[in-house]
Scaffold this active site. Structure first.
Site, PDB file in Angstrom:
ATOM      1  N   CYS A 260      -3.106   2.851   8.105  1.00 34.94           N
ATOM      2  CA  CYS A 260      -4.307   2.571   8.298  1.00 34.94           C
ATOM      3  C   CYS A 260      -4.666   2.070   9.908  1.00 34.94           C
ATOM      4  O   CYS A 260      -3.965   2.164  10.651  1.00 34.94           O
ATOM      5  CB  CYS A 260      -4.935   1.570   7.232  1.00 34.94           C
ATOM      6  SG  CYS A 260      -4.179  -0.108   7.702  1.00 34.94           S
TER       7      CYS A 260
ATOM      8  N   ASP B  39       2.381   2.796   2.632  1.00 35.28           N
ATOM      9  CA  ASP B  39       2.422   3.287   3.694  1.00 35.28           C
ATOM     10  C   ASP B  39       3.722   2.988   4.541  1.00 35.28           C
ATOM     11  O   ASP B  39       4.470   1.843   4.553  1.00 35.28           O
ATOM     12  CB  ASP B  39       1.154   2.778   4.760  1.00 35.28           C
ATOM     13  CG  ASP B  39      -0.180   3.355   4.320  1.00 35.28           C
ATOM     14  OD1 ASP B  39      -0.077   4.263   3.723  1.00 35.28           O
ATOM     15  OD2 ASP B  39      -1.278   2.780   4.456  1.00 35.28           O
TER      16      ASP B  39
ATOM     17  N   CYS C 162      -0.899  -5.284   6.830  1.00 31.96           N
ATOM     18  CA  CYS C 162      -0.472  -3.995   7.437  1.00 31.96           C
ATOM     19  C   CYS C 162       0.041  -4.605   9.008  1.00 31.96           C
ATOM     20  O   CYS C 162       1.080  -3.910   9.328  1.00 31.96           O
ATOM     21  CB  CYS C 162      -1.933  -3.331   8.084  1.00 31.96           C
ATOM     22  SG  CYS C 162      -3.177  -3.030   6.632  1.00 31.96           S
TER      23      CYS C 162
ATOM     24  N   CYS D 190       0.848  -1.165   0.108  1.00 31.14           N
ATOM     25  CA  CYS D 190      -0.132  -0.077   0.011  1.00 31.14           C
ATOM     26  C   CYS D 190       0.827   1.180  -0.051  1.00 31.14           C
ATOM     27  O   CYS D 190       0.221   2.509  -0.242  1.00 31.14           O
ATOM     28  CB  CYS D 190      -0.954   0.179   1.125  1.00 31.14           C
ATOM     29  SG  CYS D 190      -0.010   0.218   2.604  1.00 31.14           S
TER      30      CYS D 190
HETATM   31 FE1  FES Z   1      -1.414   0.515   4.376  1.00 31.81          FE
HETATM   32 FE2  FES Z   1      -2.816  -0.823   6.169  1.00 31.81          FE
HETATM   33  S1  FES Z   1      -3.495   0.055   3.998  1.00 31.81           S
HETATM   34  S2  FES Z   1      -0.761  -0.088   6.395  1.00 31.81           S
END
Ligand code: FES
Length: 132
Positions: A67, A44, A111, A42
């Site tokens: 998230c 992140d 995640c 993702c």
């Molecule tokens: Fe990126 Fe959860 S969607 S860490």
């Protein structure tokens, strides 16, 4: 267990509680171990900071730019490894994190993997700096 949706994803109460009141958030000045990792899934990211004393994780903090599942996983995983020996902490897995949370939706498992990766990378950094 009740569940509620955030952006169309259903989470259980324990996940939501850790998301709303995350434990161990922050930074550690001059940490003994540090890592910044990202999720290839993702994009992140998170930063993990360790304070190690007598071979144990005396303190652990993080900053998670992710998230609800990533924040809840960070909160519960840092609770799990705090006070543990380096070897015990390094044995943490995303499966153990997800179990401790009482489950995550399948599409949010990655995640918790980011959190597992961050703990392993911070420990690797500690080990590389403290070779005997
Ligand atoms: Fe990126 Fe959860 S969607 S860490």
């Amino acid at each position: 267990m009740r569940s509620a949706g955030i952006r169309g994803v259903m989470y259980n109460d324990k996940v939501l509680e850790h998301f709303k009141n995350p434990h161990n958030v922050g930074t550690i000045e001059n940490p003994d171990g540090f890592a910044e990792v990202g999720s290839s899934e993702c994009g992140d990211t998170m930063k993990m900071y360790l304070r190690v004393k007598d071979g144990r994780i005396e303190d652990i903090k993080y900053q998670t730019y992710g998230c609800c599942a990533a924040i809840a996983s960070s909160s519960v995983a840092t609770d799990m490894v705090k006070g543990k020996s380096i070897d015990e902490a390094d044995a943490i897995t995303k499966t153990a994190i997800v179990e401790e949370l009482g489950g995550l939706p399948e599409k949010k498992i990655h995640c918790s993997l980011m959190v597992e990766d961050a703990i392993h990378a911070a420990i690797a950094d500690y080990r590389s700096k403290h070779k005997k």
